[in-house]
Scaffold this motif. Sequence first.
Motif, PDB file in Angstrom:
ATOM      1  N   LYS A  46      -0.728   5.094   1.882  1.00 11.81           N
ATOM      2  CA  LYS A  46      -1.075   6.120   2.869  1.00 11.81           C
ATOM      3  C   LYS A  46      -2.584   6.252   3.008  1.00 11.81           C
ATOM      4  O   LYS A  46      -3.338   5.925   2.085  1.00 11.81           O
ATOM      5  N   VAL A  47      -3.023   6.752   4.162  1.00 11.85           N
ATOM      6  CA  VAL A  47      -4.449   6.866   4.387  1.00 11.85           C
ATOM      7  C   VAL A  47      -5.092   7.941   3.519  1.00 11.85           C
ATOM      8  O   VAL A  47      -6.279   7.906   3.247  1.00 11.85           O
ATOM      9  N   LYS A  48      -4.322   8.930   3.100  1.00  8.34           N
ATOM     10  CA  LYS A  48      -4.871   9.911   2.169  1.00  8.34           C
ATOM     11  C   LYS A  48      -3.766  10.485   1.296  1.00  8.34           C
ATOM     12  O   LYS A  48      -2.583  10.212   1.507  1.00  8.34           O
ATOM     13  N   ASN A  49      -4.177  11.277   0.315  1.00  9.22           N
ATOM     14  CA  ASN A  49      -3.188  11.907  -0.548  1.00  9.22           C
ATOM     15  C   ASN A  49      -2.316  12.842   0.277  1.00  9.22           C
ATOM     16  O   ASN A  49      -2.794  13.500   1.195  1.00  9.22           O
TER      17      ASN A  49
ATOM     18  N   ASP B 232      -0.893   3.997  -3.431  1.00  7.58           N
ATOM     19  CA  ASP B 232      -1.968   3.952  -2.446  1.00  7.58           C
ATOM     20  C   ASP B 232      -3.155   3.221  -3.058  1.00  7.58           C
ATOM     21  O   ASP B 232      -3.667   3.621  -4.092  1.00  7.58           O
TER      22      ASP B 232
ATOM     23  N   ARG C 294      -9.486  16.269   0.464  1.00  5.09           N
ATOM     24  CA  ARG C 294     -10.349  15.259  -0.150  1.00  5.09           C
ATOM     25  C   ARG C 294     -10.112  13.878   0.422  1.00  5.09           C
ATOM     26  O   ARG C 294      -8.986  13.421   0.481  1.00  5.09           O
ATOM     27  N   ARG C 295     -11.171  13.241   0.817  1.00 11.51           N
ATOM     28  CA  ARG C 295     -11.071  11.845   1.260  1.00 11.51           C
ATOM     29  C   ARG C 295     -11.178  10.968   0.024  1.00 11.51           C
ATOM     30  O   ARG C 295     -11.834  11.329  -0.947  1.00 11.51           O
ATOM     31  N   TRP C 296     -10.583   9.805   0.093  1.00  9.35           N
ATOM     32  CA  TRP C 296     -10.703   8.897  -1.030  1.00  9.35           C
ATOM     33  C   TRP C 296     -12.099   8.303  -1.103  1.00  9.35           C
ATOM     34  O   TRP C 296     -12.701   7.947  -0.098  1.00  9.35           O
TER      35      TRP C 296
ATOM     36  N   GLN D 275      -6.244   0.585 -11.718  1.00 11.47           N
ATOM     37  CA  GLN D 275      -6.918   1.711 -11.037  1.00 11.47           C
ATOM     38  C   GLN D 275      -7.345   2.808 -12.016  1.00 11.47           C
ATOM     39  O   GLN D 275      -8.401   3.391 -11.878  1.00 11.47           O
TER      40      GLN D 275
END
Lengths: 338, 684
Positions: free
Chosen positions: B485-488, B453, A100-102, A332
């Motif tokens: 980080k760029v992703k989980n 993040d 999954r991308r954020w 968040q």
Amino acid sequence: MKFEKEIEDIKNEILSELNLSSSKKEIEDIRIKYLGRKGIITQRLKDIKNLDPKVRPRHGKVLNILKSTIEEELERKGQEVPKESREEERFFDYTMPGDRRWLGHLHPLTTTMDEIVDVFVRMGFTVKYGPDVETEFYNFEALNMPKDHPSRDIQDTFYLENNLLLRTQTSPVQIRVMESRKPPVRIISPGRCYRVDNFDSSHSPVFHQIEGLYVDKNVTLSNLIGTLNTFAKAIFGESTRTKLTPHYFPFTEPSAEVHVSCPFCKEKGCTTCKHTGWIEIMGCGMVHPEVFRKVGYDPDKYTGFAFGMGIERVCMPRYGIHDMRLFFENDQRFIHQF
Amino acid sequence: MKVSVEWLREFVDIDIGITELACKLTDQGVSVEGVEKVGKDYILDLEITPNRPDLLSVFGIAREIKAMLQKDIKKNPFKITEEVQSNGSDIIVEIEDYSDCPRYTGCSVENIEVRTSPDWLRQRLEVMGVRSLNNIVDVTNYVLLEMGQPLHAFDAECIKGRRINVRRAKDDESIITLDGLTRKLDRDLLVIADSKKPIALAGIMGDEESEIKNNTKHIFIESAYFNPTLIRRGARRLNLSTESSFRFERKADIHALIPALLRARELIIKFCGGIMKGGVTDIYKKQEVETEKVTFSIKWLNDFLGSNFSREEIIEPLTLLDLNVKGDTSLEVEVPSFRRDLDIKEDIAEEVIRMVGFDSIPMRSTIVFEKVGSLPHSSLKIGKIKEYLVSRGYDEVVNVSFISSDELKPFKMGIKPIAIQNPITSNLTHMRSTLIVGLLKTVKRNMNIGSRDMRFFELGNVFIQNQTSGKVEEPLKIAGVITGKVKNQDWRGENRTFDYYDLKGDIEGLFSFVNINDNRFEKIKGELSLLEEGSDIYIEKEKVGFVGSISAEISDYFDISKKVLLFEIELAPLLNRISFDYNFKDLPRYPAVLRDLCLLVPGNVTHQQIEDIIRKSGKGLVEKIQLFDTYYNNKITRGLRSLTYSLTFRSDSGTLNDEKVNATVDEILKELDEGLGINLRGEK
């Protein structure tokens, strides 16, 4: 034979990479790198058509030999990789987490504002903006709140230098628009407003508003009630009822507060509506003749209605948010819920 | 305003429950904010709007309830009359300027006995939030609460020369008010003076010397009407808002002075002993218009409201409100002195609505407009920018517009933020001149709750004083911050920490998303106090923002221990260039030719310089320049690095042959060599 030398180099490079690989995945990566759709060897084969026709057959042959050599090597190496790890990889676990991308989330104030704007734009209102830093004239005097008048007590104001102030409502935009043109005027003005209040669960010194204004010949109170009723149904649902109670604003006469039936309990009473069944969402009224005079409109010729609502105040009951501070804390865990 | 229901019942029969009463009052525009049970009594907390000074008393509220419930008034304290003379009292009163004080009344009572008030009186005052002092002061407060008219009692023996002069203070005068503070006075303040000096701030507060003391024997009671604006200015300036000044500011009822005075005298004689001394003084400059009249036609009213009321439906509610209505199709309404807020026909329309309810007006929303509604282009463009950032994983945040000037110091931006004259707290003293402060605080706050993040953006205005014009400008900015980080972390194990190129890529992507191609990233000019590794962002020749990782000093200031990168960009240059009038270009008709160049580049030469030369010397044939490999290693001479580019050549006038491409490549290489000292790897 420069070309043959180059191919030989490529072959050696691939073989040494293969030598170092120890998993099926690594082998597959090598295959993709050289023989994949955009692989290096594939690309070279594709490029042959651009070469001088004289060298094309020779290059083609060498490259095809390289391709089949590498294919064989890949197959051989594939057999060599230990059985267990291959078995493990062969089990396709379709339940493992996807990659999954954020994805970001818009702030609920933005989405609420956009929705409200959208409803009024569809009804025929045009969006107008104005500055946050205003003068006494636009924020008060033109709105029938003369200097030293107690009506100014309702809105405690932040002042900057040179008699400038932070607008306490977005109504100055209405004045600016009316000054700039003749009726009909049909606008909404969303924006940020400021009042001297401390942060608590239902107050913030900075908040957001949308105000609307419709001025024309024969605009009636009945039109106002109808418009707001349509709006309330669009935002809070088709079964929503609207109720007006008399109030006082210096810039409208008659003036009213607008309440909608509680979207959570359907008027039965709950914590959101403080057990009253109703939620106050905005103020409204018929534009005061004095406001028209200030902008040079003839109050005998034109009538108009105006309304204004706090975005936070609309958003809170809608989503069941009980503390206004949450909007400005930007946790968040809060933003991700919208 | 708090009001006791028991007290209300003295004036009007209330035969409905408290909850119903509260609802009905609210529906009639007298908003009930709370109900409190005190013994057998209920206390209503009412929100009285500034236009209704007549509701700042028990009797006033009773009168409103009377109209609402269609009852009669049981007892009217205003129905006291007595012959009065202009100077009937033993104290002589003079008014300097009638526009400051149109009416002043008073009377004397002698041989009173000052003591505590009876319990019931004390309780009445206390439930309505007024502290009991002694019987004299309590009576004046009682009458104020009951009838809405502020009164003041002086110790008559402290009125020097037995004269009262209502006048502006002199510049060298001062007064010690009842709260013990010495206040310097001047011509802008109205005072009550005796023959020597001021003894009260008119309409606001009395002085210590003439206040009622335990041994006071003779008193003078004042009941006056002061200019509302003058009282308001004075109270504001002295920061001294009292029950009296609050009512005078909102216009007292000029006809209530005598009844209130007589009522107070009657109660004082009853509870404090004492006898009348002399008559009543009434200095009154009558105004030209004594009765207020508003006229309108029934047709106008119905046209304005969109209603269909008959004459009777209009007259009945107005009559209940003690308005006298005459006329047939055109109506003339006589407004009583306690309702001077009713000034124009729209006010009368509101009174009708208040009484009959908004639900008696039909709902008509079907207004068909000639033009459709619209959004300004800027809103649509902003929407697109937000859409992009959200798709890139940025959460939108909304921060308040206030910062402290300290928070700006570590940035050394050279911008003086605009100060707020009356800030609510010491950390929200200035208008934000950048969105970064808010974003860094957002990062810190989220780190405190355990987030690691983060990607945030904010779009909003900042406040800057133009150095030349001095005007306040509110440019829109967009700013973003990333950390972590760029992703989980996932089972595939591919991950890394955000770096400069991630953020730069997001910004380039944004420009590309909105079709802005002429953007460049240049070396930061000036002091590097904000960023450790970063660059300035340009569109065409205009600097629009910056991007990079924050310096250690800033991390320290905001107490952020992780690597944080941010950007801030002016929105106007973007909005000016974004266009939704897309200009379609034909798809390419001829094939592309690819060439890879592996270059050895001197250490201080940038990619941008190389790209610029390739574009320039590529004669319009270079469609795309892609850097796909870069390394330093020991095979390469020290001070050099290797950059490998893949170039795409294409012409829109025909298929490119090798010869043409080779010539172009040669030209490019020549220019790279001559301009930047760059050679093909393996050539030299």
